[in-house]
Design a protein around this motif. Structure first.
Motif, PDB file in Angstrom:
ATOM      1  N   LYS A 164       8.194 -14.321   8.484  1.00  0.00           N
ATOM      2  CA  LYS A 164       7.974 -15.208   7.336  1.00  0.00           C
ATOM      3  C   LYS A 164       6.471 -15.434   7.175  1.00  0.00           C
ATOM      4  N   PHE A 165       5.947 -15.118   5.983  1.00  0.00           N
ATOM      5  CA  PHE A 165       4.516 -15.239   5.740  1.00  0.00           C
ATOM      6  C   PHE A 165       4.202 -16.548   5.015  1.00  0.00           C
ATOM      7  N   ALA A 166       2.977 -17.038   5.260  1.00  0.00           N
ATOM      8  CA  ALA A 166       2.570 -18.324   4.699  1.00  0.00           C
ATOM      9  C   ALA A 166       2.379 -18.246   3.191  1.00  0.00           C
ATOM     10  N   ASN A 167       2.010 -17.059   2.700  1.00  0.00           N
ATOM     11  CA  ASN A 167       1.788 -16.903   1.265  1.00  0.00           C
ATOM     12  C   ASN A 167       1.973 -15.447   0.856  1.00  0.00           C
ATOM     13  N   ILE A 168       1.971 -15.198  -0.448  1.00  0.00           N
ATOM     14  CA  ILE A 168       2.221 -13.858  -0.980  1.00  0.00           C
ATOM     15  C   ILE A 168       1.112 -12.887  -0.592  1.00  0.00           C
ATOM     16  N   ASP A 169      -0.145 -13.354  -0.564  1.00  0.00           N
ATOM     17  CA  ASP A 169      -1.264 -12.475  -0.220  1.00  0.00           C
ATOM     18  C   ASP A 169      -1.122 -11.928   1.200  1.00  0.00           C
ATOM     19  N   ALA A 170      -0.670 -12.778   2.108  1.00  0.00           N
ATOM     20  CA  ALA A 170      -0.481 -12.328   3.494  1.00  0.00           C
ATOM     21  C   ALA A 170       0.641 -11.291   3.567  1.00  0.00           C
ATOM     22  N   LEU A 171       1.689 -11.509   2.793  1.00  0.00           N
ATOM     23  CA  LEU A 171       2.800 -10.553   2.740  1.00  0.00           C
ATOM     24  C   LEU A 171       2.324  -9.214   2.187  1.00  0.00           C
ATOM     25  N   ILE A 172       1.570  -9.234   1.095  1.00  0.00           N
ATOM     26  CA  ILE A 172       1.081  -8.002   0.478  1.00  0.00           C
ATOM     27  C   ILE A 172       0.199  -7.218   1.457  1.00  0.00           C
ATOM     28  N   ALA A 173      -0.661  -7.930   2.166  1.00  0.00           N
ATOM     29  CA  ALA A 173      -1.546  -7.280   3.135  1.00  0.00           C
ATOM     30  C   ALA A 173      -0.743  -6.600   4.242  1.00  0.00           C
ATOM     31  N   GLN A 174       0.317  -7.253   4.710  1.00  0.00           N
ATOM     32  CA  GLN A 174       1.128  -6.679   5.789  1.00  0.00           C
ATOM     33  C   GLN A 174       1.929  -5.477   5.295  1.00  0.00           C
ATOM     34  N   ILE A 175       2.470  -5.561   4.078  1.00  0.00           N
ATOM     35  CA  ILE A 175       3.227  -4.432   3.528  1.00  0.00           C
ATOM     36  C   ILE A 175       2.319  -3.206   3.388  1.00  0.00           C
ATOM     37  N   ALA A 176       1.064  -3.447   2.975  1.00  0.00           N
ATOM     38  CA  ALA A 176       0.108  -2.343   2.867  1.00  0.00           C
ATOM     39  C   ALA A 176      -0.110  -1.682   4.238  1.00  0.00           C
ATOM     40  N   LYS A 177      -0.199  -2.494   5.285  1.00  0.00           N
ATOM     41  CA  LYS A 177      -0.347  -1.950   6.644  1.00  0.00           C
ATOM     42  C   LYS A 177       0.896  -1.163   7.051  1.00  0.00           C
ATOM     43  N   ASP A 178       2.072  -1.714   6.731  1.00  0.00           N
ATOM     44  CA  ASP A 178       3.322  -1.030   7.072  1.00  0.00           C
ATOM     45  C   ASP A 178       3.390   0.330   6.374  1.00  0.00           C
ATOM     46  N   LYS A 179       2.995   0.353   5.118  1.00  0.00           N
ATOM     47  CA  LYS A 179       3.023   1.606   4.352  1.00  0.00           C
ATOM     48  C   LYS A 179       2.080   2.623   4.982  1.00  0.00           C
ATOM     49  N   GLN A 180       0.891   2.185   5.353  1.00  0.00           N
ATOM     50  CA  GLN A 180      -0.065   3.102   5.971  1.00  0.00           C
ATOM     51  C   GLN A 180       0.449   3.606   7.314  1.00  0.00           C
ATOM     52  N   ASN A 181       1.080   2.732   8.075  1.00  0.00           N
ATOM     53  CA  ASN A 181       1.661   3.153   9.362  1.00  0.00           C
ATOM     54  C   ASN A 181       2.739   4.207   9.163  1.00  0.00           C
ATOM     55  N   ALA A 182       3.529   4.047   8.098  1.00  0.00           N
ATOM     56  CA  ALA A 182       4.567   5.043   7.795  1.00  0.00           C
ATOM     57  C   ALA A 182       3.942   6.366   7.392  1.00  0.00           C
ATOM     58  N   ILE A 183       2.898   6.311   6.579  1.00  0.00           N
ATOM     59  CA  ILE A 183       2.201   7.545   6.173  1.00  0.00           C
ATOM     60  C   ILE A 183       1.665   8.277   7.400  1.00  0.00           C
ATOM     61  N   GLU A 184       1.057   7.544   8.318  1.00  0.00           N
ATOM     62  CA  GLU A 184       0.505   8.151   9.531  1.00  0.00           C
ATOM     63  C   GLU A 184       1.608   8.688  10.437  1.00  0.00           C
ATOM     64  N   TYR A 185       2.732   7.993  10.490  1.00  0.00           N
ATOM     65  CA  TYR A 185       3.864   8.459  11.290  1.00  0.00           C
ATOM     66  C   TYR A 185       4.305   9.851  10.827  1.00  0.00           C
ATOM     67  N   PHE A 186       4.484  10.020   9.534  1.00  0.00           N
ATOM     68  CA  PHE A 186       4.957  11.311   9.019  1.00  0.00           C
ATOM     69  C   PHE A 186       3.871  12.381   9.089  1.00  0.00           C
ATOM     70  N   GLN A 187       2.597  11.994   9.024  1.00  0.00           N
ATOM     71  CA  GLN A 187       1.520  12.970   9.191  1.00  0.00           C
ATOM     72  C   GLN A 187       1.553  13.563  10.589  1.00  0.00           C
ATOM     73  N   LEU A 188       1.841  12.720  11.584  1.00  0.00           N
ATOM     74  CA  LEU A 188       1.927  13.188  12.973  1.00  0.00           C
ATOM     75  C   LEU A 188       3.152  14.085  13.168  1.00  0.00           C
ATOM     76  N   LYS A 189       4.217  13.821  12.376  1.00  0.00           N
ATOM     77  CA  LYS A 189       5.446  14.605  12.505  1.00  0.00           C
ATOM     78  C   LYS A 189       5.315  15.982  11.864  1.00  0.00           C
ATOM     79  N   ASP A 190       4.467  16.082  10.857  1.00  0.00           N
ATOM     80  CA  ASP A 190       4.315  17.347  10.113  1.00  0.00           C
ATOM     81  C   ASP A 190       3.568  18.406  10.946  1.00  0.00           C
TER      82      ASP A 190
END
Length: 314
Positions: free
Chosen positions: A288-314
């Motif tokens: 649970k995030f304190a505000n929308i900006d904190a949520l957006i920042a974390q989702i951006a990190k999650d997305k980047q982590n997913a991109i890097e995960y699949f780059q390592l798999k390729d």
């Protein structure tokens, strides 16, 4: 593969089948151990010029005989199981409806009516397979019950890192969120089928549109959290990040669980589409995030982590 539902002996007698090598079991997940049983029967059939077949049961015996049938969850529903068995190149799939009446058959009656009458010449099963009333038939008693009509092969326990490969182990891994550990037991990433439905559109409003999945509640679901996933949609596999849980930032009451996937580099209208969601790795717990900006920042990190995960798999 021809699929036959066998409700009673008459169904079998009407088929007049060729000689068969049969793999028998419940096979939830069609995991590596199950595949060994099934492919052994297939090879025996090939060597002898017979047909290969699998016999399974639906629903789970636990859903019929257990104390809490509504709590029984599945790695593969019957439709999933059918596709996986067909992909192994089997000729016949026999689906036996599991009822209390069927569960009451004595072991010898089951062998007479569902095995011998099926023209089975060789039966393959796991070491822990049981049959008949109270599960009193097993891989030792079947030698007597076969009456010399068919040969028997028992597949012994198969392990990974000293852990028995079992549907129970796989379910536990999924339920605790350890989806990245599943493939070494299941032989593939865990997946569920469902339909993309309209949600509350919050993801789109904050720049991360999501596909909301409606799926059968009989599936085993991963623990709440954020996961790296793939989704088969619009005819191809697309990388993504999935949130499963209660959306605590927006919802105080934990009364509805959501499965929402942000697809990377994908922008199509897929409402109403039937999709497959494949779970690859857990990123973090639900938060649970304190505000929308904190949520957006974390989702951006999650997305980047997913991109890097699949780059390592390729």
């Amino acid at each position: 593969m021809e699929v036959l539902t066998l409700k009673n002996t008459t169904d079998i007698l009407n088929e007049n089948l060729e000689p068969i090598a049969l793999a028998i079991g419940y096979f939830d997940g069609v995991h590596i151990g199950h595949q060994k049983v099934i492919l052994t029967a297939k090879e025996i059939a090939k060597q002898n010029g017979w047909k290969s077949a699998v016999m399974t049961f639906d629903p789970s015996p636990k859903a019929v005989l257990g104390k809490n049938p509504e709590e029984v969850k599945y790695i593969t529903l019957l439709e999933d199981k059918t596709k996986l068995i067909a992909a192994l190149g089997i000729d016949y799939l026999f689906v036996v409806p599991f009822t209390k009446e069927f569960a009451g058959l004595m072991p010898q009656s089951f062998i007479n009516d569902y095995i011998i009458q099926l023209n089975v010449r060789h039966l393959v099963a796991g070491f822990d397979f049981s049959y008949g009333k109270f599960g009193s038939g097993n891989m030792e008693t079947i030698k007597e019950h076969s009456k010399g009509k068919f040969a028997i092969t028992t597949i012994e326990k198969i392990t990974v890192e000293n852990e028995k490969i079992s549907s129970t182990t796989i379910k536990s891994l999924i339920e605790t969120g350890l989806v990245q550990e599943v493939p070494k037991y299941l032989g593939r990433n865990y997946s569920i089928n469902g339909t993309v439905i309209h949600g509350e559109k919050r993801g789109r409003q904050i720049g991360f549109p999501t596909a909301n999945l409606a799926s059968n509640n009989k599936y085993v679901y991963p623990a709440n959290g954020i996961y790296v996933v793939k989704m088969y949609v619009a005819g191809r596999w697309v990388n993504g990040v999935c949130s499963i849980g209660y959306n605590p930032t927006f919802n105080e009451e934990k009364n509805k669980r959501f499965v929402e996937t942000h697809l990377i580099d994908f922008d199509q209208n897929i409402y109403g589409e039937h999709v497959v969601l494949e779970w690859h790795s857990r990123l973090r717990d639900e938060e649970k995030f304190a505000n929308i900006d904190a949520l957006i920042a974390q989702i951006a990190k999650d997305k980047q982590n997913a991109i890097e995960y699949f780059q390592l798999k390729d």
